[in-house]
Scaffold this active site. Structure first.
Site, mmCIF file in Angstrom:
data_model
loop_
_atom_site.group_PDB
_atom_site.id
_atom_site.type_symbol
_atom_site.label_atom_id
_atom_site.label_comp_id
_atom_site.label_asym_id
_atom_site.label_seq_id
_atom_site.Cartn_x
_atom_site.Cartn_y
_atom_site.Cartn_z
ATOM 1 N N SER A 60 -7.233 4.074 8.057
ATOM 2 C CA SER A 60 -7.847 3.796 6.739
ATOM 3 C C SER A 60 -7.000 2.872 5.979
ATOM 4 C CB SER A 60 -7.551 5.128 5.956
ATOM 5 O OG SER A 60 -7.846 4.984 4.607
ATOM 6 N N ARG A 103 -13.434 12.229 4.073
ATOM 7 C CA ARG A 103 -12.044 12.792 4.639
ATOM 8 C C ARG A 103 -11.723 13.855 3.547
ATOM 9 N NH1 ARG A 103 -8.359 8.381 5.606
ATOM 10 N NH2 ARG A 103 -7.028 9.985 5.579
ATOM 11 N N LYS A 116 -7.862 -1.888 5.599
ATOM 12 C CA LYS A 116 -7.921 -2.518 4.466
ATOM 13 C C LYS A 116 -6.952 -3.543 4.335
ATOM 14 C CE LYS A 116 -7.523 1.233 1.937
ATOM 15 N NZ LYS A 116 -7.798 2.806 2.253
ATOM 16 N N ASP A 173 -14.502 2.440 5.681
ATOM 17 C CA ASP A 173 -13.101 3.136 5.023
ATOM 18 C C ASP A 173 -14.012 3.620 3.662
ATOM 19 O OD1 ASP A 173 -10.624 4.026 4.867
ATOM 20 O OD2 ASP A 173 -10.449 2.631 2.978
ATOM 21 N N HIS A 201 0.720 -1.154 0.176
ATOM 22 C CA HIS A 201 -0.141 0.012 0.073
ATOM 23 C C HIS A 201 0.914 1.291 -0.071
ATOM 24 C CE1 HIS A 201 -4.034 1.034 0.345
ATOM 25 N NE2 HIS A 201 -3.774 2.319 0.813
HETATM 26 N N1 URA Z 1 -4.373 5.522 1.280
HETATM 27 C C1 URA Z 1 -5.316 5.088 2.260
HETATM 28 O O1 URA Z 1 -5.846 4.285 1.978
HETATM 29 N N2 URA Z 1 -5.977 5.894 3.326
HETATM 30 C C2 URA Z 1 -5.262 6.975 3.518
HETATM 31 O O2 URA Z 1 -5.863 7.674 4.315
HETATM 32 C C3 URA Z 1 -4.270 7.506 2.535
HETATM 33 C C4 URA Z 1 -3.650 6.733 1.863
#
Ligand code: URA
Length: 434
Positions: A183, A168, A187, A161, A82
């Protein structure tokens, strides 16, 4: 329990209990708490922060807002990656098929654009038919069958999320360590991977502006992953200028396709090789960095990563003709190469301003649910440190509206700065955190 009370307690810098956090996340996900109250709560968290315990509880509450996958009956071990978000960051499009082509299953839930930073889901949706809403059953079946999944949040997977992320984006509450950690890690935990590589960006085009701030975020992410029993490595990488040349959804997809065919910009390709090598080590496919780098480079050169990408697109319903012939991908009506106003070494190329130029062209969202124009964007022709010749194309704008094209041109010209003396190129990576 009342949502109002929980907002007031966070406003007054009180530590929220696990029950309060779960109540709020559940209530918002189920539509019982309205957007305006969730927005106020997000701002209170943004301003007053959270303790490590609150961040853990928030992450768990979000992860458990939908199904939590157990991948063990699909694959013995899965890795995930990620990015904390950047401009021109199309790394997942290359790295996920590359690692999967080396035999390490990649199970990835990816996001939409957030503020000026792009999102992999939006880039993939440039391909007609590509589905980003796989059900948990589809997720696992595909992982078992082809060893790779690239999907988005859905009503079944981390719906909290999905909702909070979009809110957000339009309430100036993105750049908050508790909100970013929860966040991202919700995931990662919900999709059940055993090991996670985090690409934490630092610079104007990132939510963390300096390598030191990025390190604080990286440490919080790694700590949380370890608490949840996952193997986690974080790389801190530069986002002071865009990654690669292309910024904008379909343009970035084309650049990723070129890179899978061994073309593409050197900085982007090198970045992908390093990230893939870390994932190969996390997955146990290579014992040390040198073996992992060699494996990643050879797999890219062999075409196996490209074939895995085609398999992925096909499996998720995408029309593979569009990636086999990228000229079919959405194309902007207006294409404007902009000449360099002077000669000199490129001293700066502001990544955030580049992201904003693309947002202005319609390539991102200004408010929740806005549609995205996949065809627009910018290609930069020089990277920091390179010698620019006056009047040669400095960048090219792809637009569908003349006024937007002019505004993006002005913004991009201002984003470039020059020097008469040689300028050092920024490093691709600053640090590695384990
Ligand atoms: N990527 C994400 O999944 N969430 C965030 O808050 C920032 C980057």
């Amino acid at each position: 329990m009342e949502a109002l009370e929980i907002i007031a307690r966070k406003r007054d810098r009180k530590e929220l209990s696990r029950e309060e956090i779960e109540f709020f996340v559940r209530g918002y996900t189920q539509g019982l708490i309205p957007d305006y109250q969730a927005a106020a709560w997000l701002m209170a968290v943004y301003l007053n922060g959270m303790t490590e315990r609150e961040i853990y509880d928030l992450t768990m509450a979000m992860a458990c807002s939908g199904d939590v996958l157990d991948l063990k009956d699909a694959v013995p071990f899965a890795v995930d990656k990620h990015s904390t978000g950047g401009v021109g960051d199309k790394v997942s499009l290359v790295v996920a098929p590359l690692v999967a082509a080396c035999g390490i299953p990649v199970a990835k839930m990816t996001g939409r654009s957030l503020g000026f930073s792009g999102g992999t889901v939006d880039k993939l949706e440039s391909i007609p038919g590509y589905r980003t809403d796989l059900s948990p059953e589809e997720f696992k079946a595909q992982l078992k069958r082809i060893g790779i999944v690239l999907t988005g949040q859905s009503a079944a997977l981390v719906p909290a999320d999905q909702k909070l992320y979009a809110l957000r984006d339009v309430t100036a509450t993105v750049e908050s360590i508790p909100l970013i950690v929860s966040s991202i890690m919700s995931k990662k935990l919900a999709t059940g991977s055993d090991a996670i590589l985090l690409d934490v960006k630092a610079g104007s085009g990132a939510f963390m502006k300096t390598p030191e701030e990025a390190e604080e975020l990286a440490r919080a992410l790694v700590r949380l992953g370890n608490q949840a029993g996952r193997k986690v490595v974080a790389l801190i990488s530069d986002m002071s200028q865009p990654l690669g040349w292309a910024v904008g959804n379909a343009l970035e997809l084309r650049e990723a396709i070129n890179t899978l065919h061994e073309g593409g910009p050197a900085d982007f390709r090198d970045h992908c090789i390093v990230v893939a090598a870390e994932m190969l080590m996390l997955g146990g496919a290579a014992g040390d960095t040198s073996a992992a780098l060699t494996m990643a480079m050879e797999t890219l050169a062999s075409g196996a990563a490209w074939h895995k990408f085609v398999e992925l697109v096909e499996a998720q319903g995408g029309d593979v003709r569009y990636i086999e012939d990228p000229d079919l991908l959405p194309r902007a009506r207006l294409v404007k190469p902009v000449p360099a106003p002077r000669s000199g070494y490129l001293a700066g190329l502001d990544a955030a301003e580049t992201g904003r130029a693309v947002l202005e062209l319609g390539g991102g969202r200004r408010k929740k649910g806005d549609p995205i124009d996949h065809s627009v964007g910018v290609i930069v022709h020089y990277k920091v440190g390179e010698l620019v010749q006056k009047d040669t194309p400095l960048f090219t704008v792809y637009a569908n509206d003349r006024a937007q094209m002019e505004a993006a041109t002005e913004r991009m010209l201002a984003a470039h700065t020059f020097s008469d003396t040689p300028v050092q190129r920024p490093p691709l990576f600053y640090r590695r955190i384990t």
